[in-house]
Design an enzyme around this catalytic site. Structure first.
Site, PDB file in Angstrom:
ATOM      1  CE  LYS A  57      -0.345  -0.134   5.047  1.00 13.99           C
ATOM      2  NZ  LYS A  57      -1.099  -0.695   6.168  1.00 13.99           N
ATOM      3  NE  ARG A 155      -6.884   0.633  11.219  1.00 11.35           N
ATOM      4  CZ  ARG A 155      -5.663   0.407  10.735  1.00 11.35           C
ATOM      5  NH1 ARG A 155      -4.812   1.402  10.585  1.00 11.35           N
ATOM      6  NH2 ARG A 155      -5.292  -0.808  10.405  1.00 11.35           N
ATOM      7  CG  HIS A 184      -4.005  -4.202  12.048  1.00 14.20           C
ATOM      8  ND1 HIS A 184      -2.901  -4.741  11.412  1.00 14.20           N
ATOM      9  CD2 HIS A 184      -3.710  -2.894  12.265  1.00 14.20           C
ATOM     10  CE1 HIS A 184      -1.993  -3.782  11.246  1.00 14.20           C
ATOM     11  NE2 HIS A 184      -2.454  -2.656  11.755  1.00 14.20           N
ATOM     12  NE  ARG A 240      -2.765  -7.899   8.062  1.00 16.46           N
ATOM     13  CZ  ARG A 240      -3.339  -8.312   9.191  1.00 16.46           C
ATOM     14  NH1 ARG A 240      -3.931  -9.501   9.241  1.00 16.46           N
ATOM     15  NH2 ARG A 240      -3.336  -7.554  10.268  1.00 16.46           N
ATOM     16  CE1 TYR A 284      11.782  32.021   0.024  1.00 20.66           C
ATOM     17  CE2 TYR A 284      11.863  29.638   0.298  1.00 20.66           C
ATOM     18  CZ  TYR A 284      11.629  30.745  -0.496  1.00 20.66           C
ATOM     19  OH  TYR A 284      11.238  30.582  -1.795  1.00 20.66           O
ATOM     20  CB  CYS A 331      13.425  25.888  -0.415  1.00 16.98           C
ATOM     21  SG  CYS A 331      14.662  27.078   0.149  1.00 16.98           S
ATOM     22  CG  MET A 332       8.004  22.954  -2.726  1.00 21.71           C
ATOM     23  SD  MET A 332       6.737  23.677  -3.767  1.00 21.71           S
ATOM     24  CE  MET A 332       5.809  24.652  -2.600  1.00 21.71           C
ATOM     25  CG  ASP A 333      11.049  23.083  -5.653  1.00 20.32           C
ATOM     26  OD1 ASP A 333      10.252  22.135  -5.673  1.00 20.32           O
ATOM     27  OD2 ASP A 333      10.729  24.270  -5.821  1.00 20.32           O
TER      28      ASP A 333
HETATM   29  C1  LIG Z   1      -0.327  -1.649   6.809  1.00 26.11           C
HETATM   30  C2  LIG Z   1      -0.872  -2.895   7.345  1.00 26.11           C
HETATM   31  C3  LIG Z   1      -0.014  -3.980   7.645  1.00 26.11           C
HETATM   32  C4  LIG Z   1       1.488  -3.910   7.551  1.00 26.11           C
HETATM   33  O1  LIG Z   1       2.002  -3.416   8.763  1.00 26.11           O
HETATM   34  P1  LIG Z   1       3.580  -3.323   8.994  1.00 26.11           P
HETATM   35  O2  LIG Z   1       3.703  -2.866  10.390  1.00 26.11           O
HETATM   36  O3  LIG Z   1       4.092  -2.336   8.016  1.00 26.11           O
HETATM   37  O4  LIG Z   1       4.137  -4.678   8.755  1.00 26.11           O
HETATM   38  C5  LIG Z   1      -0.602  -5.161   8.056  1.00 26.11           C
HETATM   39  N1  LIG Z   1      -1.945  -5.276   8.196  1.00 26.11           N
HETATM   40  C6  LIG Z   1      -2.787  -4.254   7.948  1.00 26.11           C
HETATM   41  C7  LIG Z   1      -4.237  -4.435   8.113  1.00 26.11           C
HETATM   42  C8  LIG Z   1      -2.279  -3.032   7.527  1.00 26.11           C
HETATM   43  O5  LIG Z   1      -3.108  -2.015   7.293  1.00 26.11           O
END
Ligand SMILES: *Cc1c(COP(=O)(O)O)cnc(C)c1O
Length: 399
Positions: A57, A155, A184, A240, A284, A331-333
């Site tokens: 993600k 959540r 989670h 995960r 700046y 700065c920005m860039d």
């Molecule tokens: C982002 C996410 C993960 C990964 O978590 P890490 O700490 O980066 O390994 C696992 N499960 C869910 C639901 C997540 O949103």
């Protein structure tokens, strides 16, 4: 200078996959070998029977979702995790055919795209579940889904004591197929383990109810990087892995338990170099004034590239194995670096030239600067900084 930059950045966007330091002297380097190394370490830690879902993600935590997905799938991951339908479609457009789990439930309006691209949604709202089932059935399909159970993160997810009832109300649907059940953890990276244990117990209870109903929960998964490393009992059939595959540690407690290698480094070349006499302000608001005769080097990287402006006058860069202070407001860039012209027996004069490479994140000689160092200064976490560097900087992949 500016109009030339604009023209170039347009070209860079179009050719992102060919992006190279030749067009802009600031870039992110992604070491594919480090990602492979990390996945192999996880495989060793987990043993052969636990599946690895690679979380890509937020554009692979700023590392490039498509590239990371390819490397991860070639190194033992069998399923990918994203957080939106668009992120899933990006993988499909790159001809990635592996299963893709959307870790949160998308809007109902996205169901046609989910089916079209064969993405696997997480489910926790009845309305969404039934709409998915209806549409899948109307197309003569069965849509797989994973049930997300909230065991205390508070959540998203079906409350742990309602998981059985929720499944009972949708399991009749012939357009739906339960492929997995997951939760989670909110505190898997904390030193204290009590809250983690409580979530695990609630998850176990929800699973017991589901099994008692005679429903096969399919793939059971709960652990993110921290939990996968620390808690064998939380690994179930699959973990995960996000942060860990990028070679970053979720907290100090995992450092002794697995050897990970950061895949991301951030680079820039000196785009301008000039002597500045004592007492001159730089950038700046003149938050810095030269303490003596110095050389000021400009690096073409700024907060528009994800380099937090809060780091102004609080960070170093590495040039040729030497640590040099960033000075003046970022700065920005662009940002500036001070090169002290005084030399001593201990500190030979630094000699730099236009085009010399500076390391913003990474190693040079015996010195190194990590995303963790930067996160500590900013009071945030490495996750956030990695994502940010992916926003505009071009990526160069090395093997
Ligand atoms: C982002 C996410 C993960 C990964 O978590 P890490 O700490 O980066 O390994 C696992 N499960 C869910 C639901 C997540 O949103």
């Amino acid at each position: 200078m500016d109009s030339q930059h604009n023209l170039e950045s347009g070209a860079v966007q179009q050719n992102r996959e060919y992006a190279a330091p030749e067009r802009r002297w600031a870039w992110v380097e992604i070491d594919r070998e480090a990602i492979r190394h990390n996945l192999k370490r996880f495989r060793k830690l987990l043993g052969p029977d636990v599946k690895m879902l690679a979380v890509v993600k937020a554009d692979g935590y700023g590392h490039g979702a498509v590239e990371v997905a390819r490397v991860a799938l070639a190194t033992g991951a069998t399923i990918l995790g994203v957080s939106s339908v668009d992120e899933g479609i990006e993988l499909r457009r790159a001809d990635i055919a592996a299963p893709v789990l959307i870790l949160t439930e998308p809007p109902i309006e996205a169901i046609p795209l989910i089916l079209q691209h064969q993405l696997i949604p997480s489910i926790y709202n009845m309305e969404f579940a039934l709409a998915l089932g209806e549409m899948a059935d109307a197309q003569g399909r069965v849509s797989p889904y994973h049930l997300k159970v909230d065991t205390g993160m508070n959540r998203v997810g079906v409350h742990h004591s309602d998981a059985g009832d929720f499944l009972r109300s949708i399991s009749f649907h012939r357009g739906l197929e339960l492929q997995g059940v997951f939760t989670h953890f909110a505190t898997s990276d904390d030193v204290a383990t009590y809250e983690f244990q409580r979530q695990l117990e609630r998850f176990e209870q929800a699973l017991a109810v589901i099994r008692y109903m005679g429903v096969n929960p399919g793939i059971i998964h709960a652990a993110n990087t921290a939990a996968a490393i620390r808690y064998r009992q939380a690994r179930y059939n699959m973990v995960r892995l996000g942060l860990g595959i990028y070679g970053l540690h979720p907290s100090e407690v995992t450092r002794q338990l697995i050897d990970l290698r950061p895949a991301m480094s951030v680079h820039a070349r000196i785009s301008f170099l000039k002597p500045v006499p004592v007492g001159e302000g730089v950038s700046y608001s003149y938050t810095y004034r030269s303490p003596g005769n110095v050389l000021i080097a400009t690096l073409p990287i700024g907060y528009g590239d994800g380099l937090a402006r809060m780091l102004s006058n609080q960070m170093d860069v590495l040039i040729d194995g030497r640590r040099l202070p960033q000075v003046g407001t970022i700065c920005m860039d662009m940002m500036m670096v001070e090169i002290n012209q005084r030399s001593s027996a201990l500190k030979p004069r630094v000699s730099v030239q236009l085009g010399d490479e500076a390391i913003i994140v990474g190693a040079s000689g015996d010195e190194s600067i990590s995303l963790d160092d930067m996160a500590r200064t900013l009071g945030t976490i490495n996750y956030e900084l990695a994502c940010r560097f992916g926003l505009r900087l071009d990526r160069v992949f090395v093997d």
